[in-house]
Scaffold this active site. Structure first.
Site, PDB file in Angstrom:
ATOM      1  N   PRO A 176      49.576  45.033  37.292  1.00 31.77           N
ATOM      2  CA  PRO A 176      47.982  45.060  37.347  1.00 31.77           C
ATOM      3  C   PRO A 176      47.336  44.710  38.391  1.00 31.77           C
ATOM      4  CG  PRO A 176      49.008  44.112  35.177  1.00 31.77           C
ATOM      5  CD  PRO A 176      50.034  44.254  36.156  1.00 31.77           C
ATOM      6  N   GLU A 177      46.567  45.798  38.964  1.00 34.19           N
ATOM      7  CA  GLU A 177      45.710  45.250  39.956  1.00 34.19           C
ATOM      8  C   GLU A 177      44.189  45.466  39.464  1.00 34.19           C
ATOM      9  OE1 GLU A 177      46.600  47.109  43.905  1.00 34.19           O
ATOM     10  OE2 GLU A 177      48.794  47.270  43.132  1.00 34.19           O
ATOM     11  N   LYS A 193      41.780  39.752  39.648  1.00 31.41           N
ATOM     12  CA  LYS A 193      42.709  40.393  38.430  1.00 31.41           C
ATOM     13  C   LYS A 193      42.899  39.363  37.190  1.00 31.41           C
ATOM     14  CE  LYS A 193      45.354  41.901  42.598  1.00 31.41           C
ATOM     15  NZ  LYS A 193      46.530  41.590  43.168  1.00 31.41           N
ATOM     16  N   ARG A 210      56.657  42.999  51.417  1.00 29.49           N
ATOM     17  CA  ARG A 210      56.402  43.982  50.159  1.00 29.49           C
ATOM     18  C   ARG A 210      57.062  45.217  50.754  1.00 29.49           C
ATOM     19  NH1 ARG A 210      52.566  40.423  48.277  1.00 29.49           N
ATOM     20  NH2 ARG A 210      52.131  41.548  46.221  1.00 29.49           N
TER      21      ARG A 210
END
Length: 291
Positions: free
Chosen positions: A2-3, A58, A279
DNA sequence: CACTTGACCTGTCCGC
DNA sequence: TGCGGACAGGTCAAGT
């Protein structure tokens, strides 16, 4: 996962569903998910009414009538799902991929039951997320909120603000800066890759090598990517669902994220995946040249 | 100061 | 079929 867009969609949903409901019971089975549960729940959560659901970066914030807030961070696999009393009893009438009717499940760590019999489930497969009960006055002082940069979708946040904040770190790679919540709040791996593709910027570009025109483009890309994601219900890779257990469809519209080996929709070159800032990072090697 | 690595966790997928 | 390992990505802490 979730961003900003996903958390904003959950916030919107919860803000329709929760205000006015009074907490009757709280059950939790994973201490780290709710570290201060013992001390404050009886005093400030049980019997309190939800007044409003807001968001910062967030994090979700349930404002309570007890002058406290229940703050939740979903991290990567967290879910906050509301189920009304009728659906809890019958479970039927929902799409087969909906979570409603299947909760609680083995990833449920906190269950909040309201006086009218409805429930709010906090699920988190990987247990990275957390819930914390804090007095409203203390919110701005906790480390998490203190260091956050501005909200990219705020009307008064302009490309010049973005430029000013980026210029504090001239030697940083642009993707690292976008992921840094103290520069801008709410961007994560998906939307940084998508924004950089849209602005035709290589993720490893050093900030000092970005001319104003590129920063302006990046600003516009970021805003439109975030808004499109909200419109499409967010990105569901595996776990993300909204406040009523529904999945999002943005990844169908993504241009680079998880699309390595597929063609760039702009130029036909194959999308590649590299590792940057620890990432997985997706880009078009032709559209996004390193300067 | 910029950057990397590891920790926190679990589920999935890949190769042997 | 089972097993080990890599990988997923948000944040923080510690190390280079």
């Amino acid at each position: 996962m979730p961003e900003l867009p996903e958390v904003e969609i959950v916030r919107y949903g919860l803000n329709v569903l929760l205000p006015g409901r009074t907490v009757e019971k709280v059950e939790f089975n994973w201490r780290k998910s709710f570290p201060n549960a013992d001390t404050d729940v009886n005093n400030f959560l049980i019997g309190a009414k939800v007044e409003e659901v807001t968001r910062r970066a967030k994090a979700l914030i349930l404002k309570l009538s007890s002058q406290n807030s229940l703050v939740t961070h979903l991290k990567m696999t967290g879910q906050l799902v509301f189920v009304d009393k009728k659906s809890l009893r019958f479970g039927a009438g929902h799409p087969s991929d909906s979570l409603i009717g299947k909760l609680p499940d083995k990833s449920t760590h906190v269950i909040i039951t309201f006086k009218d019999g409805s429930k709010l489930f906090f699920n988190d497969q990987r247990k990275f997320g957390w819930m914390r009960l804090l007095p409203n006055a203390e919110l701005p002082q906790i480390d998490f909120f203190k260091k956050l940069g501005p909200e990219p979708l705020n009307k008064d946040f302009t490309w010049k603000d973005l430029k000013a904040r980026l210029n504090h770190r001239p030697n940083t790679k642009i993707k690292s800066a976008l992921l840094d919540q103290s520069v801008i709040a709410g961007i994560g791996n998906i939307y940084s890759d998508e924004s950089l593709w849209s602005a035709k910027i290589h993720p490893a570009t050093q900030i000092c090598n970005l001319p104003d025109t590129k920063i302006k483009k990046l600003y516009q890309a970021m805003v439109s990517v975030l808004m499109l994601a909200i419109e499409k219900g967010g990105s569901t890779d595996k776990n993300y669902v909204d406040a009523e257990g529904r999945r999002g469809s943005y990844l169908l519209f993504a241009n680079v994220f998880r699309r390595e080996g597929q063609v760039c929709s702009r130029c036909g070159t194959l999308i590649i995946k590299i590792r940057l800032a620890g990432r997985g990072t997706h880009l078009c090697p032709k559209c996004q040249r390193l300067v």
